[in-house]
Design an enzyme around this catalytic site. Structure first.
Site, PDB file in Angstrom:
ATOM      1  N   HIS A   1       6.713  13.216  -3.020  1.00 16.92           N
ATOM      2  CA  HIS A   1       7.543  12.981  -4.210  1.00 16.92           C
ATOM      3  C   HIS A   1       8.708  13.968  -4.254  1.00 16.92           C
ATOM      4  CE1 HIS A   1       3.602  11.277  -5.760  1.00 16.92           C
ATOM      5  NE2 HIS A   1       4.435  10.276  -5.956  1.00 16.92           N
ATOM      6  N   SER A  44      -0.143  11.162   0.062  1.00 10.11           N
ATOM      7  CA  SER A  44      -0.470  10.163  -0.946  1.00 10.11           C
ATOM      8  C   SER A  44      -1.219  10.852  -2.071  1.00 10.11           C
ATOM      9  CB  SER A  44      -1.352   9.062  -0.342  1.00 10.11           C
ATOM     10  OG  SER A  44      -1.924   8.280  -1.373  1.00 10.11           O
ATOM     11  N   SER A  45      -0.978  10.384  -3.294  1.00 15.54           N
ATOM     12  CA  SER A  45      -1.720  10.949  -4.432  1.00 15.54           C
ATOM     13  C   SER A  45      -3.214  10.684  -4.290  1.00 15.54           C
ATOM     14  CB  SER A  45      -1.216  10.340  -5.739  1.00 15.54           C
ATOM     15  OG  SER A  45       0.158  10.573  -5.874  1.00 15.54           O
ATOM     16  N   ARG A  46      -3.567   9.652  -3.525  1.00 12.28           N
ATOM     17  CA  ARG A  46      -4.987   9.322  -3.344  1.00 12.28           C
ATOM     18  C   ARG A  46      -5.694  10.283  -2.388  1.00 12.28           C
ATOM     19  NH1 ARG A  46      -3.030   4.055  -4.409  1.00 12.28           N
ATOM     20  NH2 ARG A  46      -4.246   3.072  -6.066  1.00 12.28           N
ATOM     21  N   MET A 102       3.656   7.601 -10.268  1.00 14.05           N
ATOM     22  CA  MET A 102       2.473   7.542 -11.124  1.00 14.05           C
ATOM     23  C   MET A 102       1.871   8.946 -11.256  1.00 14.05           C
ATOM     24  SD  MET A 102       0.750   3.836 -10.574  1.00 14.05           S
ATOM     25  CE  MET A 102      -0.085   4.161  -9.035  1.00 14.05           C
ATOM     26  N   LYS A 137       6.225   4.697   2.495  1.00 13.06           N
ATOM     27  CA  LYS A 137       4.783   4.496   2.714  1.00 13.06           C
ATOM     28  C   LYS A 137       4.342   3.166   2.112  1.00 13.06           C
ATOM     29  CE  LYS A 137       1.447   6.655   0.511  1.00 13.06           C
ATOM     30  NZ  LYS A 137       0.628   5.488   0.017  1.00 13.06           N
ATOM     31  N   ALA A 168       0.652  12.885 -10.192  1.00 15.04           N
ATOM     32  CA  ALA A 168      -0.067  13.562  -9.103  1.00 15.04           C
ATOM     33  C   ALA A 168       0.936  13.872  -7.984  1.00 15.04           C
ATOM     34  CB  ALA A 168      -1.237  12.721  -8.601  1.00 15.04           C
TER      35      ALA A 168
END
Ligand code: PAF
Length: 287
Positions: free
Chosen positions: A37, A185-187, A30, A149, A32
């Site tokens: 990644h 994490s992108s978050r 998604m 994850k 970011a």
């Protein structure tokens, strides 16, 4: 590097590559993009001749509009990162291209979707499985690499690929962590500096659980060991910690009744820091 924005254009490229005898590796994202990644892309590159990365913030899998709206979308940086990683093609469709007027079909996961994240995020896995089925149809990969994850997601997609005879090898890549142990994490970019410092309790809680599992057969005690660590952090709000079978994802309460071998049992946690929800998991009996 090619960039495609419609499933038809992506399919046409993929068909040409397959006809030329190339094996296609796929990393769905998604965006970011971060080092986690990059590890998936590098893994896919070892398993295929050409790597495709999709970048699509999938509205179907978000429970809350604020989470969808706030999801980071640094598309130029992401495309540059893909080019730098040697990606052959980026598939970055618009929501209208993926879900045109009249779109109505959903792919529904089985019981693997009913536990852990499932009840806490109604409709989430249906959205994930639907978009991944569409991404698979667009990219037509030989192998697809997902991060561990999102372990439940990985299991559900592996099951979907098998159940629907997709002939796609679904591979799980180990979690990539920051030096202090926080899973990439992108978050994470949405955490304030104090929340980011506090978030280290998530991997620390899983460490405590794994240590506890050495001396007890009670999952309650194992979960308690993790809970104590998270509850000691004022900025953390625990949603769940659970011990589960790594294959069918059912909860395990008695560790005396299971095989204490690597890969058999996992522990997962979901923890909020303000409005940012982080998840993590580990092999309870990792070597
Ligand atoms: O893991 C993710 O980033 C997403 O759930 C995925 C697999 C790309 C589907 O939108």
């Amino acid at each position: 590097m090619e960039i495609f924005t419609t499933p038809a254009a992506m399919q046409a490229w993929s068909s040409r590559q397959r006809a030329a005898g190339h094996r296609i590796g796929f990393v769905p994202t998604m965006g970011a993009l971060h080092d986690g990644h990059r590890a998936l892309i590098d893994d896919a590159a070892l398993r295929a001749d050409l790597v495709v990365v999709s970048i699509f913030v999938n509205p179907l899998q978000f429970n809350e509009a604020a989470d969808f709206d706030g999801y980071p979308r640094p598309i130029d940086d992401d495309v540059a990162a893909c080019a730098q990683a040697g990606v052959a093609a980026v598939f970055a469709p618009t929501a209208a291209a993926m879900y045109p007027p009249g779109f109505q079909t959903r792919v529904v996961p089985g019981p693997l979707g009913d536990v852990m994240e499932g009840p806490n995020r109604p409709g989430h896995f249906e959205g994930v499985v639907t978009v991944v089925a569409k991404l698979f149809a667009a990219v037509r990969p030989d192998v697809a690499v997902f991060g561990q994850k999102d372990y439940q997601q990985l299991r559900i997609i592996t099951q979907m690929a098998a159940d629907l005879d997709l002939s796609i090898d679904v591979v799980g890549h180990p979690i990539v962590r920051d030096p202090d142990g926080l899973a990439k994490s992108s978050r994470n970019v949405r955490l304030s500096p104090s929340q980011r410092a506090a978030a280290v309790v998530v991997p620390q809680a899983l460490d405590a659980a794994i240590a506890a599992a050495v001396t007890t057969d009670s999952s309650y005690d194992v979960v308690r060991a993790a809970t104590v660590v998270i509850e000691a952090e004022p900025l953390a709000s625990l949603e769940y910690v659970t011990v589960f079978d790594a294959t069918d994802l059912t909860e395990i309460t008695d560790l005396g009744a299971v095989e204490r071998s690597p890969g058999a049992v996992r522990i997962a946690a979901a923890v909020w820091f303000g409005d940012v929800r982080l998840i993590d998991n580990r092999d309870l009996f990792e070597p």
